[in-house]
Design a protein around this motif. Structure first.
Motif, PDB file in Angstrom:
ATOM      1  N   THR A  18       0.854  -1.180   0.000  1.00 42.47           N
ATOM      2  CA  THR A  18       0.000   0.000   0.000  1.00 42.47           C
ATOM      3  C   THR A  18       0.895   1.236   0.000  1.00 42.47           C
ATOM      4  O   THR A  18       2.121   1.142   0.118  1.00 42.47           O
ATOM      5  CB  THR A  18      -0.891   0.021   1.248  1.00 42.47           C
ATOM      6  OG1 THR A  18      -0.055   0.108   2.409  1.00 42.47           O
ATOM      7  CG2 THR A  18      -1.748  -1.229   1.334  1.00 42.47           C
ATOM      8  N   ILE A  72      -8.677  -3.104  -2.452  1.00 42.60           N
ATOM      9  CA  ILE A  72      -9.299  -4.150  -1.644  1.00 42.60           C
ATOM     10  C   ILE A  72     -10.739  -3.790  -1.325  1.00 42.60           C
ATOM     11  O   ILE A  72     -11.637  -4.618  -1.435  1.00 42.60           O
ATOM     12  CB  ILE A  72      -8.493  -4.377  -0.347  1.00 42.60           C
ATOM     13  CG1 ILE A  72      -7.023  -4.688  -0.678  1.00 42.60           C
ATOM     14  CG2 ILE A  72      -9.109  -5.507   0.465  1.00 42.60           C
ATOM     15  CD1 ILE A  72      -6.827  -5.892  -1.579  1.00 42.60           C
ATOM     16  N   THR A  78      -7.254   1.936   0.312  1.00 43.16           N
ATOM     17  CA  THR A  78      -6.986   0.495   0.323  1.00 43.16           C
ATOM     18  C   THR A  78      -6.394   0.038  -1.009  1.00 43.16           C
ATOM     19  O   THR A  78      -6.347  -1.159  -1.294  1.00 43.16           O
ATOM     20  CB  THR A  78      -8.263  -0.316   0.630  1.00 43.16           C
ATOM     21  OG1 THR A  78      -9.234  -0.076  -0.391  1.00 43.16           O
ATOM     22  CG2 THR A  78      -8.836   0.067   1.978  1.00 43.16           C
ATOM     23  N   VAL A 134      -3.714  -1.062  -3.668  1.00 45.81           N
ATOM     24  CA  VAL A 134      -2.542  -1.922  -3.502  1.00 45.81           C
ATOM     25  C   VAL A 134      -1.862  -2.108  -4.854  1.00 45.81           C
ATOM     26  O   VAL A 134      -2.538  -2.299  -5.876  1.00 45.81           O
ATOM     27  CB  VAL A 134      -2.947  -3.303  -2.935  1.00 45.81           C
ATOM     28  CG1 VAL A 134      -1.727  -4.195  -2.756  1.00 45.81           C
ATOM     29  CG2 VAL A 134      -3.670  -3.160  -1.607  1.00 45.81           C
ATOM     30  N   TYR A 166      -8.247  -9.538   1.514  1.00 44.36           N
ATOM     31  CA  TYR A 166      -7.001  -9.346   0.763  1.00 44.36           C
ATOM     32  C   TYR A 166      -6.597 -10.644   0.071  1.00 44.36           C
ATOM     33  O   TYR A 166      -6.256 -10.649  -1.123  1.00 44.36           O
ATOM     34  CB  TYR A 166      -5.915  -8.880   1.731  1.00 44.36           C
ATOM     35  CG  TYR A 166      -4.494  -8.962   1.211  1.00 44.36           C
ATOM     36  CD1 TYR A 166      -3.922  -7.918   0.495  1.00 44.36           C
ATOM     37  CD2 TYR A 166      -3.705 -10.091   1.470  1.00 44.36           C
ATOM     38  CE1 TYR A 166      -2.613  -7.993   0.039  1.00 44.36           C
ATOM     39  CE2 TYR A 166      -2.400 -10.167   1.022  1.00 44.36           C
ATOM     40  CZ  TYR A 166      -1.862  -9.125   0.304  1.00 44.36           C
ATOM     41  OH  TYR A 166      -0.567  -9.205  -0.142  1.00 44.36           O
ATOM     42  N   GLU A 187      -8.751 -11.412  -2.960  1.00 46.81           N
ATOM     43  CA  GLU A 187      -8.464 -10.554  -4.106  1.00 46.81           C
ATOM     44  C   GLU A 187      -7.127 -10.911  -4.742  1.00 46.81           C
ATOM     45  O   GLU A 187      -6.987 -10.918  -5.968  1.00 46.81           O
ATOM     46  CB  GLU A 187      -8.484  -9.087  -3.680  1.00 46.81           C
ATOM     47  CG  GLU A 187      -8.055  -8.103  -4.764  1.00 46.81           C
ATOM     48  CD  GLU A 187      -8.944  -8.099  -5.999  1.00 46.81           C
ATOM     49  OE1 GLU A 187      -8.619  -7.354  -6.951  1.00 46.81           O
ATOM     50  OE2 GLU A 187      -9.961  -8.824  -6.051  1.00 46.81           O
ATOM     51  N   VAL A 239      -0.508  -7.038   6.689  1.00 49.29           N
ATOM     52  CA  VAL A 239      -1.635  -6.812   5.779  1.00 49.29           C
ATOM     53  C   VAL A 239      -2.830  -6.294   6.558  1.00 49.29           C
ATOM     54  O   VAL A 239      -3.449  -5.286   6.215  1.00 49.29           O
ATOM     55  CB  VAL A 239      -2.007  -8.111   5.040  1.00 49.29           C
ATOM     56  CG1 VAL A 239      -3.296  -7.919   4.255  1.00 49.29           C
ATOM     57  CG2 VAL A 239      -0.883  -8.542   4.121  1.00 49.29           C
ATOM     58  N   GLU A 240      -3.157  -7.001   7.638  1.00 49.48           N
ATOM     59  CA  GLU A 240      -4.329  -6.599   8.419  1.00 49.48           C
ATOM     60  C   GLU A 240      -4.113  -5.247   9.070  1.00 49.48           C
ATOM     61  O   GLU A 240      -5.013  -4.406   9.104  1.00 49.48           O
ATOM     62  CB  GLU A 240      -4.617  -7.661   9.484  1.00 49.48           C
ATOM     63  CG  GLU A 240      -5.890  -7.385  10.252  1.00 49.48           C
ATOM     64  CD  GLU A 240      -6.239  -8.522  11.187  1.00 49.48           C
ATOM     65  OE1 GLU A 240      -7.363  -8.516  11.696  1.00 49.48           O
ATOM     66  OE2 GLU A 240      -5.380  -9.391  11.402  1.00 49.48           O
ATOM     67  N   LEU A 285      -4.510  -2.461   6.371  1.00 49.91           N
ATOM     68  CA  LEU A 285      -5.884  -2.269   5.918  1.00 49.91           C
ATOM     69  C   LEU A 285      -6.751  -1.707   7.031  1.00 49.91           C
ATOM     70  O   LEU A 285      -7.627  -0.861   6.796  1.00 49.91           O
ATOM     71  CB  LEU A 285      -6.454  -3.589   5.410  1.00 49.91           C
ATOM     72  CG  LEU A 285      -5.780  -4.141   4.148  1.00 49.91           C
ATOM     73  CD1 LEU A 285      -6.408  -5.459   3.755  1.00 49.91           C
ATOM     74  CD2 LEU A 285      -5.853  -3.151   3.007  1.00 49.91           C
TER      75      LEU A 285
END
Length: 649
Positions: free
Chosen positions: A153, A244, A251, A253, A288, A291, A452-453, A456
């Motif tokens: 990101t 995402i 969001t 990416v 994520y 996707e 990642v979490e 986001l």
């Protein structure tokens, strides 16, 4: 209790078929509940493989017991059951708790019928693995981050750029500074692309403008809404830009796909024939992960849309990856599966022999690593998968099927051959080499696991704070702490005096076993329920997805004649050196003997004739296999002939 063991009454539904004696084969003295054998159903007919060979492959136990009749009075219903199972290549299935007890009709040297061997397996496992073995199919499990993709990101780009600048300020070696400067340039260029995409829904790359294309994400179940995502694909550079949450620009990416993924994907789906059932096991956030997989498999050829929620498995915090978790509810047996991952120790100890470890994908630190070697990393993985599948079914055919064809009811169960296991055909990698130099990198290439979490969730919280009249309290020190935490954690792992930025471009895949390498995979798996506009695939519980059970019965597959009983390997020759990446070439010449119908001598109200394999293999087509590690072609043996057996009542 009879002289043989426990006498059990056999029922099929409400119909009493007669009595059978349970003959112990070990000290455990397996016994049916209440001394009743209640047959729930007959298994799906096997197209190629004998039930005994399937059960020997997937059962955690050997034969649990034997069943035979000691009655002086003929029991025609039991004889009919035995004949039907034997000639129609089925088993009689008894449900006991969470297990299926399969009664396998056996031939007898003494013409003593009816007689059975009994195996136990988890519910549903037999039918699923029978289908896979009959169609010459195994399972393959993919990791995502740093194995197939690297994603960032804007915030993760900025943190990595800041980190490199700090590191360069401390560095005194001119060569290392030069390497970090080139890496910084690559990060900055991709950050600029992502910034253009986020702000303008378009990018300018090498003087060419690319605008977003709206891609529809079909609903994965009745409870999910349709999602439209703005996507820009730069196929020449293996870059995809996506969002995402389509309603939240932050969001966005930038995803780099690993080179040669198309070659591996083409092998898995060539000519519409499934060589492997595909699964994903990741520690990334679920939306994520879904996707990222959509970008890798946009046409859903590897995993169908109806299977996607079951087959993309996200591991919760504090857990290691496990094949039993991936194959919940009897989808596949771990012995029939291989894993492609860049880390070994994120897997349970018992599953680590099934893992083919690839060097981490590092497009920023060592972009030349993927092209410097004669064979790209994912082409090597494709060749390994090809060899594993060919070797597995070669042993299955020549060892297991061939020897089981000579087994009779009276034989000792100890003479049964061992079953093939995928782990037997995976080479151990040398941990002393790092083919892409990533082990020397001071920073992970992209987001993975907890990052990642965190990224986001931070973006969503920012969106809520900016757009809502009731602001969510977020402390600024926490939002600004990512880079300092990243710098501190990385310095703790990789002191400056141990740094060496010169990448090693040759050598076998590396197993990164240190706990520090895997630390960013130990993640927090709670997905926020406060994501405005995010589609309903998020799970607030943080638990692994609940997989729906694969139906216990499925329609018989009409198989095309393919290569006798050995696996009809589609890659005639896998070039390991001096070749450009490309999908394997496939001959269409493989053919097998047609299955001959066998008439059940005992008629019943149901159909008594069916198309089944002859009692044993007829002829095996010579195959060419190429083992990637020793780079030598194996010529598999030509046909073997085994005399058939028949049962006379």
């Amino acid at each position: 209790m009879s002289r043989l063991g426990f006498k059990s009454v056999v029922y099929h539904g409400d119909l009493c078929l007669g009595e059978l004696d349970t003959v112990p084969v070990s000290e455990e003295n397996f016994q049916f509940p209440n001394n009743e054998i209640r047959i729930h159903h007959l298994s799906t007919q096997s197209e190629r493989c004998y039930p005994l060979s399937i059960l020997q492959t997937i059962s955690s136990f050997s034969v649990r017991c034997k069943l035979e009749s000691s009655s002086l009075v003929e029991q025609p219903n039991l004889i009919l059951l035995h004949a039907s199972c034997f000639h129609e290549v089925k088993t009689a299935v008894v449900l006991v708790g969470e297990e299926e007890i399969h009664l396998v009709a056996m031939p007898s040297k003494q013409k003593k019928f009816p007689c059975f061997w009994c195996y136990s397996v988890p519910i549903g496992l037999y039918d699923c693995c029978s289908r896979m073995l009959n169609t010459r199919c195994l399972s393959i499990v993919f990791d995502l981050d740093e194995t197939l993709i690297v994603a960032n990101t804007m915030k993760s780009f900025e943190d990595r750029i800041e980190f490199l600048k700090v590191w360069m300020a401390r560095e005194t070696d001119a060569m290392r500074i030069s390497g970090m400067s080139a890496e910084l340039k690559r990060y900055s260029e991709d950050r600029l692309l992502l910034k253009q995409y986020t702000e303008n829904d378009s990018v300018l790359d090498n003087g060419k403008a690319y605008k977003i294309q709206m891609e529809e994400v079909p609903p994965l179940s009745d409870g999910h809404d349709r999602v439209i995502r703005p996507v820009i694909r730069l196929p020449e550079r293996n870059i995809v830009l996506t969002r995402i949450n389509p309603e939240i620009r932050d969001t966005s990416v930038l995803v780099r796909l690993r080179p040669a993924w198309e070659d591996l994907r083409s092998y898995l789906t060539a000519r519409g024939r499934k060589r492997f059932e595909v699964y994903v096991c990741t520690m990334a956030e679920r939306d994520y992960a879904l996707e990222m997989w959509r970008l890798l498999d946009p046409e859903a050829h590897l995993i169908g849309l109806k299977q996607l929620l079951d087959r993309v498995v996200c591991v919760k915090s504090g857990s290691r990856k496990s094949l039993l978790n991936v194959f919940r509810d009897g989808i596949c047996h771990p012995k029939m599966a291989m894993v492609i991952d860049d880390r070994l120790k994120v897997w349970e100890d018992k599953d680590q022999p099934q893992v083919h470890v690839v060097p981490p994908f590092s497009p920023y630190f060592a972009p030349q690593a993927e092209t410097a070697n004669a064979v790209p990393v994912l082409c090597v993985a494709r060749n390994v998968a090809c060899n594993v599948r060919g070797s597995f079914f070669k042993e299955f055919d020549e060892n297991l099927l061939r020897r089981i064809s000579e087994v009779f009811y009276e034989d000792e169960v100890g003479i049964l051959p061992s079953a093939p296991d995928v782990s037997n055909y995976l080479m151990n990698e040398d941990v002393g080499f790092a083919p892409n130099g990533n082990s020397n990198a001071p920073i992970s290439e992209g987001m993975n696991g907890a990052e990642v979490e965190r990224r986001l969730n931070q973006l969503d919280e920012k969106h809520i704070s900016d757009s809502s009249s009731t602001h969510v309290a977020i402390s600024s020190p926490e939002l600004g702490s990512d880079s300092s935490q990243l710098l501190a954690s990385t310095m703790a792992v990789l002191p400056s005096q141990s740094m060496n930025f010169k990448p090693v471009l040759v050598g076998p895949p590396v197993r990164r076993d240190s706990s520090s390498s895997d630390s960013d995979y130990e993640m927090k798996r709670r997905v926020s329920n406060m994501k405005p506009g995010l589609d309903s695939r998020s799970q607030s519980s943080g638990q692994p997805p609940v997989l729906s059970r694969v139906p216990a019965q499925f329609s018989s597959m009409q198989m095309q004649p393919q290569g006798g009983w050995l696996v009809e390997e589609d890659i005639k020759r896998v070039h390991i050196t001096n070749r450009s990446p490309g999908s394997a070439q496939e001959p269409d010449s493989a053919k097998s003997d047609k299955l001959q119908p066998v008439q059940n001598p005992l008629s019943s109200t149901s159909s008594t004739s069916s198309t089944i394999p002859p009692p044993h293999a007829t002829q095996v087509k010579a195959e060419e296999m190429h083992i990637e590690h020793d780079r030598q072609k194996q010529n598999l043996p030509h046909a073997f002939q085994v005399s058939g057996m028949s049962i006379t009542y």
